[in-house]
Design a protein around this motif. Structure first.
Motif, PDB file in Angstrom:
ATOM      1  N   ASP A 153      25.043  46.918  42.202  1.00 19.92           N
ATOM      2  CA  ASP A 153      25.505  45.877  41.291  1.00 19.92           C
ATOM      3  C   ASP A 153      26.060  46.473  40.002  1.00 19.92           C
ATOM      4  O   ASP A 153      27.051  45.978  39.450  1.00 19.92           O
ATOM      5  CB  ASP A 153      24.355  44.914  40.977  1.00 19.92           C
ATOM      6  CG  ASP A 153      24.001  44.018  42.157  1.00 19.92           C
ATOM      7  OD1 ASP A 153      24.820  43.952  43.103  1.00 19.92           O
ATOM      8  OD2 ASP A 153      22.931  43.388  42.130  1.00 19.92           O
ATOM      9  N   ASP A 154      25.442  47.532  39.526  1.00 15.90           N
ATOM     10  CA  ASP A 154      25.935  48.160  38.294  1.00 15.90           C
ATOM     11  C   ASP A 154      27.319  48.772  38.499  1.00 15.90           C
ATOM     12  O   ASP A 154      28.190  48.698  37.612  1.00 15.90           O
ATOM     13  CB  ASP A 154      24.960  49.250  37.836  1.00 15.90           C
ATOM     14  CG  ASP A 154      23.673  48.675  37.276  1.00 15.90           C
ATOM     15  OD1 ASP A 154      23.674  47.473  36.918  1.00 15.90           O
ATOM     16  OD2 ASP A 154      22.673  49.412  37.194  1.00 15.90           O
ATOM     17  N   LYS A 192      29.536  47.754  40.719  1.00 19.56           N
ATOM     18  CA  LYS A 192      30.476  46.632  40.837  1.00 19.56           C
ATOM     19  C   LYS A 192      30.823  46.062  39.469  1.00 19.56           C
ATOM     20  O   LYS A 192      31.982  45.755  39.172  1.00 19.56           O
ATOM     21  CB  LYS A 192      29.879  45.545  41.724  1.00 19.56           C
ATOM     22  CG  LYS A 192      29.711  45.923  43.182  1.00 19.56           C
ATOM     23  CD  LYS A 192      28.967  44.843  43.934  1.00 19.56           C
ATOM     24  CE  LYS A 192      28.712  45.253  45.376  1.00 19.56           C
ATOM     25  NZ  LYS A 192      27.901  44.233  46.095  1.00 19.56           N
ATOM     26  N   ARG A 193      29.790  45.926  38.623  1.00 17.70           N
ATOM     27  CA  ARG A 193      30.035  45.389  37.281  1.00 17.70           C
ATOM     28  C   ARG A 193      30.988  46.298  36.502  1.00 17.70           C
ATOM     29  O   ARG A 193      31.892  45.823  35.817  1.00 17.70           O
ATOM     30  CB  ARG A 193      28.712  45.225  36.546  1.00 17.70           C
ATOM     31  CG  ARG A 193      28.870  44.769  35.086  1.00 17.70           C
ATOM     32  CD  ARG A 193      27.527  44.566  34.430  1.00 17.70           C
ATOM     33  NE  ARG A 193      26.862  43.417  35.023  1.00 17.70           N
ATOM     34  CZ  ARG A 193      27.103  42.154  34.646  1.00 17.70           C
ATOM     35  NH1 ARG A 193      27.991  41.892  33.697  1.00 17.70           N
ATOM     36  NH2 ARG A 193      26.455  41.169  35.207  1.00 17.70           N
ATOM     37  N   LEU A 194      30.771  47.611  36.583  1.00 19.20           N
ATOM     38  CA  LEU A 194      31.634  48.553  35.862  1.00 19.20           C
ATOM     39  C   LEU A 194      33.075  48.428  36.335  1.00 19.20           C
ATOM     40  O   LEU A 194      34.017  48.399  35.517  1.00 19.20           O
ATOM     41  CB  LEU A 194      31.132  49.979  36.072  1.00 19.20           C
ATOM     42  CG  LEU A 194      31.984  51.089  35.441  1.00 19.20           C
ATOM     43  CD1 LEU A 194      32.051  50.920  33.933  1.00 19.20           C
ATOM     44  CD2 LEU A 194      31.430  52.468  35.808  1.00 19.20           C
ATOM     45  N   LEU A 216      34.546  45.810  37.774  1.00 21.25           N
ATOM     46  CA  LEU A 216      35.093  44.516  37.381  1.00 21.25           C
ATOM     47  C   LEU A 216      35.381  44.465  35.881  1.00 21.25           C
ATOM     48  O   LEU A 216      36.357  43.851  35.449  1.00 21.25           O
ATOM     49  CB  LEU A 216      34.136  43.395  37.785  1.00 21.25           C
ATOM     50  CG  LEU A 216      34.030  43.140  39.295  1.00 21.25           C
ATOM     51  CD1 LEU A 216      32.948  42.110  39.592  1.00 21.25           C
ATOM     52  CD2 LEU A 216      35.372  42.665  39.854  1.00 21.25           C
ATOM     53  N   GLU A 217      34.539  45.096  35.081  1.00 21.43           N
ATOM     54  CA  GLU A 217      34.794  45.146  33.634  1.00 21.43           C
ATOM     55  C   GLU A 217      36.071  45.943  33.346  1.00 21.43           C
ATOM     56  O   GLU A 217      36.846  45.587  32.449  1.00 21.43           O
ATOM     57  CB  GLU A 217      33.600  45.765  32.916  1.00 21.43           C
ATOM     58  CG  GLU A 217      32.390  44.838  32.827  1.00 21.43           C
ATOM     59  CD  GLU A 217      31.186  45.532  32.216  1.00 21.43           C
ATOM     60  OE1 GLU A 217      31.227  46.785  32.083  1.00 21.43           O
ATOM     61  OE2 GLU A 217      30.214  44.833  31.865  1.00 21.43           O
ATOM     62  N   THR A 218      36.286  47.012  34.114  1.00 20.28           N
ATOM     63  CA  THR A 218      37.519  47.797  33.944  1.00 20.28           C
ATOM     64  C   THR A 218      38.736  46.971  34.328  1.00 20.28           C
ATOM     65  O   THR A 218      39.762  46.995  33.630  1.00 20.28           O
ATOM     66  CB  THR A 218      37.448  49.069  34.798  1.00 20.28           C
ATOM     67  OG1 THR A 218      36.292  49.821  34.453  1.00 20.28           O
ATOM     68  CG2 THR A 218      38.695  49.913  34.595  1.00 20.28           C
ATOM     69  N   ASP A 266      38.956  43.735  34.242  1.00 19.16           N
ATOM     70  CA  ASP A 266      39.114  42.707  33.212  1.00 19.16           C
ATOM     71  C   ASP A 266      39.809  43.273  31.972  1.00 19.16           C
ATOM     72  O   ASP A 266      40.714  42.635  31.404  1.00 19.16           O
ATOM     73  CB  ASP A 266      37.744  42.141  32.847  1.00 19.16           C
ATOM     74  CG  ASP A 266      37.832  41.005  31.840  1.00 19.16           C
ATOM     75  OD1 ASP A 266      38.421  39.954  32.172  1.00 19.16           O
ATOM     76  OD2 ASP A 266      37.334  41.177  30.705  1.00 19.16           O
ATOM     77  N   ALA A 267      39.400  44.478  31.549  1.00 20.30           N
ATOM     78  CA  ALA A 267      40.016  45.104  30.376  1.00 20.30           C
ATOM     79  C   ALA A 267      41.490  45.422  30.628  1.00 20.30           C
ATOM     80  O   ALA A 267      42.347  45.229  29.757  1.00 20.30           O
ATOM     81  CB  ALA A 267      39.252  46.376  30.002  1.00 20.30           C
ATOM     82  N   ASP A 268      41.795  45.904  31.847  1.00 22.47           N
ATOM     83  CA  ASP A 268      43.192  46.211  32.162  1.00 22.47           C
ATOM     84  C   ASP A 268      44.045  44.941  32.244  1.00 22.47           C
ATOM     85  O   ASP A 268      45.225  44.954  31.868  1.00 22.47           O
ATOM     86  CB  ASP A 268      43.273  46.988  33.475  1.00 22.47           C
ATOM     87  CG  ASP A 268      42.823  48.433  33.323  1.00 22.47           C
ATOM     88  OD1 ASP A 268      42.935  48.959  32.205  1.00 22.47           O
ATOM     89  OD2 ASP A 268      42.353  49.025  34.308  1.00 22.47           O
ATOM     90  N   ASP A 275      43.536  42.299  30.431  1.00 25.18           N
ATOM     91  CA  ASP A 275      43.767  41.944  29.021  1.00 25.18           C
ATOM     92  C   ASP A 275      44.897  42.787  28.435  1.00 25.18           C
ATOM     93  O   ASP A 275      45.721  42.296  27.649  1.00 25.18           O
ATOM     94  CB  ASP A 275      42.495  42.154  28.204  1.00 25.18           C
ATOM     95  CG  ASP A 275      41.436  41.093  28.477  1.00 25.18           C
ATOM     96  OD1 ASP A 275      41.798  40.015  28.990  1.00 25.18           O
ATOM     97  OD2 ASP A 275      40.257  41.348  28.158  1.00 25.18           O
TER      98      ASP A 275
END
Length: 381
Positions: free
Chosen positions: A183-184, A186-188, A190-192, A194-196, A198
């Motif tokens: 899960d960690d 996957k979160r990393l 997905l956060e990347t 999301d930032a890209d 943006d």
């Protein structure tokens, strides 16, 4: 003024036909030398009777050397394949329904490229050509525009490639191997992503802003703006993101005049200037908000304004670069991004009727100062 009779012997053009007098070309009271484009006019015999100052500048030919000469001799043009232009187009012959030549790139002796268009003036719709009017333009301004557009396309392509590659790579990996990741992890990923995403959104917003600024269509929705509070919100956001609170110094000189501006656009200006100071400056970032005088000339009714100065204690901007700071694609030695932010900032400030300057702060760092007139709506004045 470069309009007059031919300098051929006896003041006569070729074939023994007198060249037109100056007053036949200036009957409308327009001096050809006042025209911004080059103007060359040949009479019904192909003799040059007008060669204005702009044409002389573009072709590096003195008017006295062109007047009275045959058009093909006074203006020896070739197309990009080396063919003689006047022999190729034959303005005085050919089909009687021709009205001219559209603008195209042609070459002067020596290879200099210019933009040329021509009109064939006839007394009767299908009668013989009475006059050939040629317009000349320097290609340098157009080349600068084309280079600017090419740079914009290259910059956009470069800036889009990196985040889109990242988004594609992470999403493809997650879809193919979802069960293999924790899960960690996957979160990393997905956060990347999301930032890209943006980053791509910001770039698109910048391009839209540039389009509106360049076309004069930047819309402002003026409302009362508490600019001191707006600066405070930006500082709080940086502190919440991990910047030490003592890195920022906000000084507000009261009383401030009531400011009517577009709050979103003002936030965009503040965000860009403060981010530049935080990322590329050093030491304390100082923001001074003070009452000022309107930069608008001739404003006798209300000349109050608000100024915001953002400065840092870093190395500052080199003196030789200060005149290029607000141009497209300018980046300092350590700058990242597209180099469009300060260009947009200048466009937003000027759309409000304000001014923005860059200089060196007392501490040695960069100092940006923008001033906005209060711009009270007419119905409240």
């Amino acid at each position: 003024m470069s309009v007059g009779t031919s300098n051929a012997p006896g003041g006569r053009g070729t074939r023994g036909v007198p060249a037109p007098r100056q007053d036949t070309l200036t009957g409308l009271g327009v001096d050809p030398d006042d025209l911004p484009d080059g103007l060359v006019v040949a009479d019904e015999h192909g003799v040059v009777v007008c060669f204005n100052a702009a044409a002389a500048r573009i072709t590096a030919t003195a008017p006295t050397d062109a007047l009275g000469q045959r058009l093909e001799k006074a203006l020896p043009l070739e197309d990009l394949e080396g063919r003689r232009w006047w022999q190729l187009t034959d303005p005085y012959g050919g089909l009687a329904i021709r009205v001219g030549q559209p603008e195209r790139n042609l070459l002067l002796p020596g290879g200099r490229e210019i933009l040329v268009s021509a009109a064939y003036v006839r007394v009767e719709p299908t009668g013989p050509v009475h006059r050939v009017v040629v317009s000349l333009r320097d290609t340098e301004a157009r080349r600068r525009t084309e280079r600017s557009h090419a740079e914009l396309i290259a910059t956009v392509a470069h800036e889009l490639r990196s985040p889109l590659t990242s988004v594609k790579g992470f999403t493809a990996t997650l879809l193919a191997k979802w069960e293999r990741f924790t899960d960690d992890q996957k979160r990393l990923m997905l956060e990347t992503v999301d930032a890209d995403a943006d980053r791509v959104t910001r770039l698109i917003a910048e391009l839209l802003d540039i389009s509106r600024i360049d076309s004069g269509r930047l819309e402002l929705r003026r409302q009362p703006v508490d600019i001191g509070a707006a600066v405070g919100r930006h500082i709080q956001a940086y502190v919440a993101a991990g910047q030490p609170a003592d890195r920022f110094l906000l000084r507000i000189e009261q009383p401030l005049p009531p400011l009517w501006a577009d709050p979103d656009k003002v936030d965009q200006v503040l965000s860009n200037l403060i981010e530049n100071a935080v990322r590329h400056g050093e030491g304390t970032v100082t923001i001074d908000v003070t009452p000022s005088v309107s930069p608008r000339e001739g404003d006798d009714l209300d000349n109050t304004a608000t100024s915001v100065t953002v400065s840092d204690e870093g190395p500052g901007i080199p003196e030789e670069s200060m005149n290029r700071v607000f141009t497209r694609f300018w980046r300092g030695s350590k700058r990242g991004g597209t180099g469009l932010g300060l260009y947009i900032v200048k466009g937003i400030v000027e759309a409000h009727g304000g001014t923005i300057t860059v200089g060196r702060a007392a501490s040695g760092g960069a100092e940006f100062r923008f001033t906005l007139p209060v711009s009270t709506p007419a119905y409240l004045a």
